[in-house]
Scaffold this active site. Structure first.
Site, PDB file in Angstrom:
ATOM      1  CB  CYS A 116      -0.919   0.013   1.214  1.00  0.00           C
ATOM      2  SG  CYS A 116      -1.868  -1.497   1.354  1.00  0.00           S
ATOM      3  CG  HIS A 278      -3.495   3.327   0.680  1.00  0.00           C
ATOM      4  ND1 HIS A 278      -3.750   2.855  -0.586  1.00  0.00           N
ATOM      5  CD2 HIS A 278      -3.703   2.281   1.525  1.00  0.00           C
ATOM      6  CE1 HIS A 278      -4.086   1.573  -0.502  1.00  0.00           C
ATOM      7  NE2 HIS A 278      -4.066   1.211   0.761  1.00  0.00           N
ATOM      8  CG  ASN A 308      -6.977  -0.877  -0.885  1.00  0.00           C
ATOM      9  OD1 ASN A 308      -6.025  -0.575  -1.599  1.00  0.00           O
ATOM     10  ND2 ASN A 308      -6.841  -1.174   0.390  1.00  0.00           N
TER      11      ASN A 308
END
Ligand code: UT7
Length: 352
Positions: A116, A278, A308
């Protein structure tokens, strides 16, 4: 010492939209649950066998190259962040280099494997190369093809509903002007490595823990390879996540690492023009926003549309925000991420 300026941004998401409703037909989940817990309404999936991580990266890169007004052969170095590479090896950097046809200069290509936080880690690496004078123009890409590796049964629902495919790219260039990347802060804590991980296939052979638990039921020396029959039979080739634990750490580490960057730059949260977090979970972003005392118009969220997308989420969101006129010269842009590793990171950019 030169500074690092972002001179071009681009993103690409596949055409194929997958709604929460569609997922209800595959597993025991609901549009309501997914929206309430994550904010996600839909995500994009690649067209299988036709596109993937490096090709999406190349599509985003072409846009960034054009917007930067450079020729692809002007690029001195490639940094490619992904957790879902086309191949186990070689990395996606060289595959994208080939796809873009950057052949004359035979530049270096580095894959970043911090999940991430991949784009922020990659930004930090590229920034150091530029500030040291080693390179003048770097192509930085974050791209993911999650849809190839998810469990579409109810057993995998907590992970599967969250993730989507896509790519984002930035051209970073040396400049003598004041501004650009002001600071980057990088952290990790491997104690939590297995709490958000895709453990198999891998070369570990079970030695980080219980051999049986990690899918190696055959003590017969060379009987097991990266993939054992047990892994296939027991569905052990999927990502696993301890969602609540990740959530709990994320809401602490996001604000902490943002503050660390602000402190180093002698700035405060009030100075932030736009935070691009993020896109892990809308509830995490909202928590961070509240913690920093930011207004809605100071935070860019797009998880609703794309889910995501791990290393791609920040460059996709940053590009969208820039296209919407939300990123202008003089603005203080903050990027921040938390995820698998655990790793967490932040960057501050005085936009030029
Ligand atoms: O990219 C960075 C890494 N990832 C993250 O940052 C993720 C961080 N964590 C999260 O976003 C959240 O923990 C999740 C969205 C993954 C889960 O939300 P939660 O509010 O923490 O739910 P939970 O894990 O506590 O599960 C609540 C219930 C459980 O059922 P029971 O035991 O209460 O009966 C789950 O089995 O929700 C169930 N559940 C689902 N129900 C419908 C889990 N996934 C689903 C699903 N649909 N997709």
């Amino acid at each position: 010492m030169p500074n690092t300026k972002i001179t071009g941004l681009g993103y690409y998401v596949p055409e194929n939209v997958v709604t929460n409703k569609e997922m209800e037909g595959w597993m025991d989940t609901s549009d309501q649950w997914i929206q309430e817990r994550t904010g996600i309404k839909e995500r994009r999936y690649v067209t299988r066998h036709e596109e993937g991580t490096s090709s999406m990266g190349a599509k985003a890169a072409r846009i960034a190259i054009e917007r930067a007004g450079i020729d692809k052969e002007d690029i001195d170095f490639i940094v490619f962040a992904t957790l879902s590479p086309d191949y186990f090896f070689p990395g996606c950097g060289v595959l994208m280099q080939r796809e873009l046809g950057i052949t004359k200069t035979e530049i270096g290509a580095l894959d970043v494997r911090t999940q991430c936080t991949g784009f922020v880690y990659g930004l930090s690496v590229a920034d150091q190369f530029i500030k040291s004078g080693m390179y003048k123009t770097i192509l930085l890409v974050g791209a993911e093809t999650h849809s190839m590796g998810l469990d579409y049964t109810t057993a995998g629902r907590d992970v599967t509903v969250i993730f989507g495919d896509g790519a984002g790219a930035a051209i970073l260039q040396a400049t003598e002007e004041e501004g650009g990347v002001l600071t980057t802060k990088l952290h990790s804590n491997g104690t939590f490595a297995e709490e958000l991980a895709m453990i198999n296939p891998g070369s570990h052979g079970g030695y980080h823990g219980d051999v049986e638990k990690y899918g190696y039921n055959d003590s017969a020396k060379y009987g097991d390879t990266f993939i054992s029959q047990k892994m296939l039979d027991d569905g052990m080739l999927y990502p696993q996540m301890h969602g609540q634990l990740v959530f709990k750490h994320a809401v602490v580490k996001f604000p902490e690492v943002i503050k660390e960057s602000l402190d180093e730059a002698g700035l405060t949260a009030e100075d932030i023009s736009l935070l691009v977090p993020h896109q892990a979970n809308l509830r995490i972003s909202q928590f961070v926003q509240r913690r920093l005392g930011l207004r809605d118009d100071q935070v860019w969220n797009n998880i609703q549309k794309y889910g995501n997308t791990t290393a791609a989420s920040i460059p996709i969101a940053l590009t969208e925000a820039w296209e919407a006129g939300k990123v202008n010269p003089g603005d203080l842009v903050c990027l921040a991420a938390f995820g698998s590793g655990f790793t967490w990171a932040s960057a501050l950019i005085r936009w030029m």
